[in-house]
Write a protein that holds these residues in place. Structure first.
Motif, mmCIF file in Angstrom:
data_model
loop_
_atom_site.group_PDB
_atom_site.id
_atom_site.type_symbol
_atom_site.label_atom_id
_atom_site.label_comp_id
_atom_site.label_asym_id
_atom_site.label_seq_id
_atom_site.Cartn_x
_atom_site.Cartn_y
_atom_site.Cartn_z
ATOM 1 N N ASN A 1 34.989 94.468 2.420
ATOM 2 C CA ASN A 1 36.501 93.999 2.164
ATOM 3 C C ASN A 1 37.460 93.896 3.111
ATOM 4 O OD1 ASN A 1 35.595 93.855 -0.561
ATOM 5 N ND2 ASN A 1 35.381 96.037 -0.697
ATOM 6 N N ARG A 2 37.090 94.225 4.425
ATOM 7 C CA ARG A 2 38.158 94.153 5.501
ATOM 8 C C ARG A 2 37.739 92.573 5.976
ATOM 9 N NH1 ARG A 2 36.556 99.316 9.480
ATOM 10 N NH2 ARG A 2 36.358 100.846 7.917
ATOM 11 N N PHE A 3 38.736 92.411 7.039
ATOM 12 C CA PHE A 3 38.638 91.126 7.782
ATOM 13 C C PHE A 3 38.071 91.362 9.172
ATOM 14 C CE2 PHE A 3 41.973 90.627 4.591
ATOM 15 C CZ PHE A 3 41.763 89.428 4.204
ATOM 16 N N TYR A 4 37.116 90.385 9.888
ATOM 17 C CA TYR A 4 36.643 90.739 11.206
ATOM 18 C C TYR A 4 36.811 89.384 11.880
ATOM 19 C CZ TYR A 4 34.102 94.688 8.899
ATOM 20 O OH TYR A 4 34.089 95.859 8.109
ATOM 21 N N THR B 1 45.086 94.621 8.134
ATOM 22 C CA THR B 1 46.430 94.098 7.811
ATOM 23 C C THR B 1 46.363 92.708 7.538
ATOM 24 O OG1 THR B 1 47.330 96.028 8.618
ATOM 25 C CG2 THR B 1 48.913 94.150 8.065
ATOM 26 N N TYR B 2 46.699 91.836 6.731
ATOM 27 C CA TYR B 2 46.587 90.709 6.585
ATOM 28 C C TYR B 2 48.028 90.065 6.157
ATOM 29 C CZ TYR B 2 44.487 86.339 4.475
ATOM 30 O OH TYR B 2 44.181 85.186 4.207
ATOM 31 N N GLN B 3 48.618 89.354 6.913
ATOM 32 C CA GLN B 3 49.987 88.634 6.760
ATOM 33 C C GLN B 3 49.691 86.991 6.853
ATOM 34 O OE1 GLN B 3 52.359 90.242 9.773
ATOM 35 N NE2 GLN B 3 52.447 91.980 8.810
ATOM 36 N N ILE B 4 50.503 86.401 5.861
ATOM 37 C CA ILE B 4 50.548 84.908 5.630
ATOM 38 C C ILE B 4 51.695 84.284 5.601
ATOM 39 C CG2 ILE B 4 49.702 83.216 4.047
ATOM 40 C CD1 ILE B 4 47.837 85.118 2.592
ATOM 41 N N GLN B 5 51.962 83.298 6.460
ATOM 42 C CA GLN B 5 53.017 82.605 6.499
ATOM 43 C C GLN B 5 53.146 81.269 5.542
ATOM 44 O OE1 GLN B 5 55.243 82.095 10.265
ATOM 45 N NE2 GLN B 5 56.608 80.404 9.597
ATOM 46 N N LEU B 6 53.709 81.072 4.732
ATOM 47 C CA LEU B 6 53.572 80.103 3.939
ATOM 48 C C LEU B 6 54.611 78.792 4.063
ATOM 49 C CD1 LEU B 6 53.693 81.731 0.319
ATOM 50 C CD2 LEU B 6 51.699 80.841 1.594
ATOM 51 N N PRO B 7 54.200 77.832 3.939
ATOM 52 C CA PRO B 7 54.960 76.403 3.985
ATOM 53 C C PRO B 7 56.083 76.185 3.197
ATOM 54 C CG PRO B 7 52.647 75.735 3.701
ATOM 55 C CD PRO B 7 52.797 77.161 3.207
ATOM 56 N N SER B 8 57.348 75.759 3.896
ATOM 57 C CA SER B 8 58.549 75.944 2.943
ATOM 58 C C SER B 8 58.529 74.475 2.339
ATOM 59 C CB SER B 8 59.669 76.414 3.594
ATOM 60 O OG SER B 8 59.940 75.600 4.962
ATOM 61 N N SER B 9 57.769 73.536 2.609
ATOM 62 C CA SER B 9 57.879 72.069 2.160
ATOM 63 C C SER B 9 57.948 71.938 0.535
ATOM 64 C CB SER B 9 56.831 71.254 2.763
ATOM 65 O OG SER B 9 55.646 71.584 2.355
ATOM 66 N N SER B 10 58.557 70.782 0.121
ATOM 67 C CA SER B 10 58.394 70.339 -1.388
ATOM 68 C C SER B 10 57.483 70.016 -1.725
ATOM 69 C CB SER B 10 59.597 69.156 -1.334
ATOM 70 O OG SER B 10 59.314 67.984 -0.668
ATOM 71 N N SER B 11 56.488 69.604 -1.018
ATOM 72 C CA SER B 11 55.172 69.089 -1.212
ATOM 73 C C SER B 11 54.196 70.589 -1.437
ATOM 74 C CB SER B 11 54.259 68.317 0.015
ATOM 75 O OG SER B 11 54.326 69.008 1.128
ATOM 76 N N PHE B 12 54.375 71.398 -0.818
ATOM 77 C CA PHE B 12 53.819 72.514 -1.076
ATOM 78 C C PHE B 12 54.160 73.244 -2.491
ATOM 79 C CE2 PHE B 12 53.356 77.365 -0.658
ATOM 80 C CZ PHE B 12 52.144 77.693 -0.596
ATOM 81 N N ALA B 13 55.504 73.374 -2.624
ATOM 82 C CA ALA B 13 56.102 74.043 -3.765
ATOM 83 C C ALA B 13 55.490 73.458 -4.956
ATOM 84 C CB ALA B 13 57.554 73.732 -3.584
ATOM 85 N N THR C 1 46.175 94.897 17.190
ATOM 86 C CA THR C 1 45.026 94.391 17.065
ATOM 87 C C THR C 1 44.453 94.747 15.519
ATOM 88 O OG1 THR C 1 43.892 96.644 17.645
ATOM 89 C CG2 THR C 1 44.401 94.939 19.280
ATOM 90 N N ASP C 2 45.041 95.190 14.704
ATOM 91 C CA ASP C 2 44.581 95.446 13.370
ATOM 92 C C ASP C 2 45.149 94.515 12.488
ATOM 93 O OD1 ASP C 2 42.974 97.101 11.747
ATOM 94 O OD2 ASP C 2 44.877 98.097 10.999
ATOM 95 N N THR C 3 45.831 93.209 12.638
ATOM 96 C CA THR C 3 46.347 92.346 11.819
ATOM 97 C C THR C 3 45.894 91.064 12.090
ATOM 98 O OG1 THR C 3 48.374 93.643 11.675
ATOM 99 C CG2 THR C 3 48.563 91.374 11.014
ATOM 100 N N LEU C 4 45.633 90.555 10.895
ATOM 101 C CA LEU C 4 45.075 89.039 11.017
ATOM 102 C C LEU C 4 46.450 88.476 10.533
ATOM 103 C CD1 LEU C 4 43.138 86.754 11.132
ATOM 104 C CD2 LEU C 4 42.381 87.129 8.796
ATOM 105 N N HIS C 5 46.959 87.375 11.306
ATOM 106 C CA HIS C 5 47.884 86.467 10.864
ATOM 107 C C HIS C 5 47.356 85.271 10.521
ATOM 108 C CE1 HIS C 5 50.981 89.242 12.595
ATOM 109 N NE2 HIS C 5 50.333 89.365 13.449
#
Length: 272
Positions: free
Chosen positions: A144-147, A241-253, A33-37
Motif C-alpha cells: 500500500n506504499r509507493f516505491y 507521502t503522495y502529492q499531485i499537482q493538477l492541470p488548471s486547463s479548461s480541457s481538464f476541467a 525522500t519520503d514523498t512521491l510528487h
C-alpha cells in the motif's frame, strides 16, 4: 560599565551563533525522500491532456529521480541523478533544458532505504517485476506504499518505445501507442528507473511497476517494454507521502476522468 560591555559582547556572540546555525541549516537542507510528487493524473493523459503544466526546472526542485513525458507527448522522460533526459521517437536521447514543459511525471529524491543487492539471470521484464515485488515482501511487505527502484547493470536485451509530439486536437494515448516507435538493443549497460504504485490509485496512476530505461552513455532509452538482465544491482526505497499537482486547463476541467480506463492502460504499456 564592565557588565554592560560583557552583556553587549554576549549579544553579539549569540547573534553570530544564530546566523551560523541558520546559514548552515540552509546549506544542509534535508531532501524529502519520503514523498512521491506527481504531475497530473494518468486518466487525463490517457484521454489526451498533453499540454505541459510545470517546467523541467520546477520538476527538478521536487526530486532527482523520475519518469514521465513532455509537452505535446514528445518522447519519454528519464530523470536520473538530477538530470532530465528525453528519449525521442527517432531513437535519440537528449538532455532537456529547464524551460521545457511537462504534462505528466512522477519524481522523488531517491534513497535506497528498503533494500540493496545484486540481481542476475532475469530472463524478461515480468521476472524483473516479480523479483522487485519479492524484495518488498521480504522487507516491508507493504504493497500500500509507493516505491522507487534503480536497477543498474548489464542487459543482454532491451526493447524500449517512444512516441512523437502530437498536434491538436490530441488523440487518445491508446491510438498513439498503436503506432509507437520501438527500438531493441543487445548487450547494453544502463539503468532502469522504476516506480510502483498501489492498486488503489488506479486511474490516478498506473498500479504496479512502471519502468523507463537509459543506457550508461545516455544515448539510448525510453519506456521499457522488454529486458533481459544478465547482472545488475538493485536499490529500492519507499515513499509514504503522495502529492499531485493538477492541470488548471479548461480541457481538464471538462474531462470525465472517473471512468475505468484499465484496458487502455494495458494497451499503452504493451509491446506493439
Amino acid at each position: 560599565m564592565h557588565d554592560k560591555k560583557g552583556f553587549g559582547l554576549r549579544i553579539v556572540l549569540l547573534a553570530a551563533l544564530l546566523t551560523t546555525l541558520v546559514l548552515g541549516g540552509c546549506a544542509t537542507t534535508t531532501r524529502d525522500t519520503d514523498t512521491l510528487h506527481q504531475v497530473s493524473v494518468l486518466n487525463a493523459l490517457l484521454l489526451g491532456e498533453y499540454d505541459g503544466i510545470i517546467s523541467v526546472g520546477e520538476l527538478k526542485e521536487l526530486g532527482d529521480t523520475g519518469i514521465g513525458t513532455f509537452d505535446t507527448l514528445e518522447g519519454e522522460m528519464i530523470l536520473l541523478e538530477g538530470t532530465v533526459y528525453q528519449a525521442k521517437a527517432d531513437g535519440t536521447v537528449v538532455q532537456v533544458g529547464d524551460e521545457t514543459l511537462v504534462p505528466f511525471a512522477m519524481t522523488t529524491y531517491f534513497a535506497s532505504d528498503i533494500s540493496e543487492g545484486d540481481l542476475s539471470g532475469l530472463a524478461d521484464i515480468n521476472a524483473l517485476k516479480e523479483r522487485l515485488d519479492q524484495t518488498i515482501m521480504a522487507t516491508s511487505n507493504d504493497f500500500n506504499r509507493f516505491y522507487a527502484a534503480l536497477i543498474t547493470g548489464s542487459f543482454s536485451h532491451v526493447r524500449v518505445r517512444s512516441v512523437p509530439g502530437q498536434t491538436k486536437p490530441y488523440p487518445r494515448l491508446s491510438a498513439i501507442a498503436a503506432e509507437q516507435k520501438e527500438y531493441a538493443f543487445e548487450d547494453v549497460e544502463g539503468t532502469i528507473v522504476a516506480f510502483r504504485c498501489p492498486q488503489y490509485v488506479n486511474g490516478i496512476n498506473m498500479p504496479t511497476w512502471h519502468l523507463h530505461f537509459l543506457s550508461s552513455d545516455a544515448s539510448r532509452g525510453g519506456h521499457l517494454l522488454e529486458a533481459t538482465l544478465s547482472q545488475g544491482n538493485l536499490r529500492m526505497g519507499d515513499m509514504k507521502t503522495y502529492q499531485i499537482q493538477l492541470p488548471s486547463s479548461s480541457s481538464f476541467a471538462s474531462m470525465d476522468i472517473a471512468n475505468d480506463l484499465t484496458k487502455e492502460t494495458h494497451a499503452v504499456e504493451g509491446v506493439k
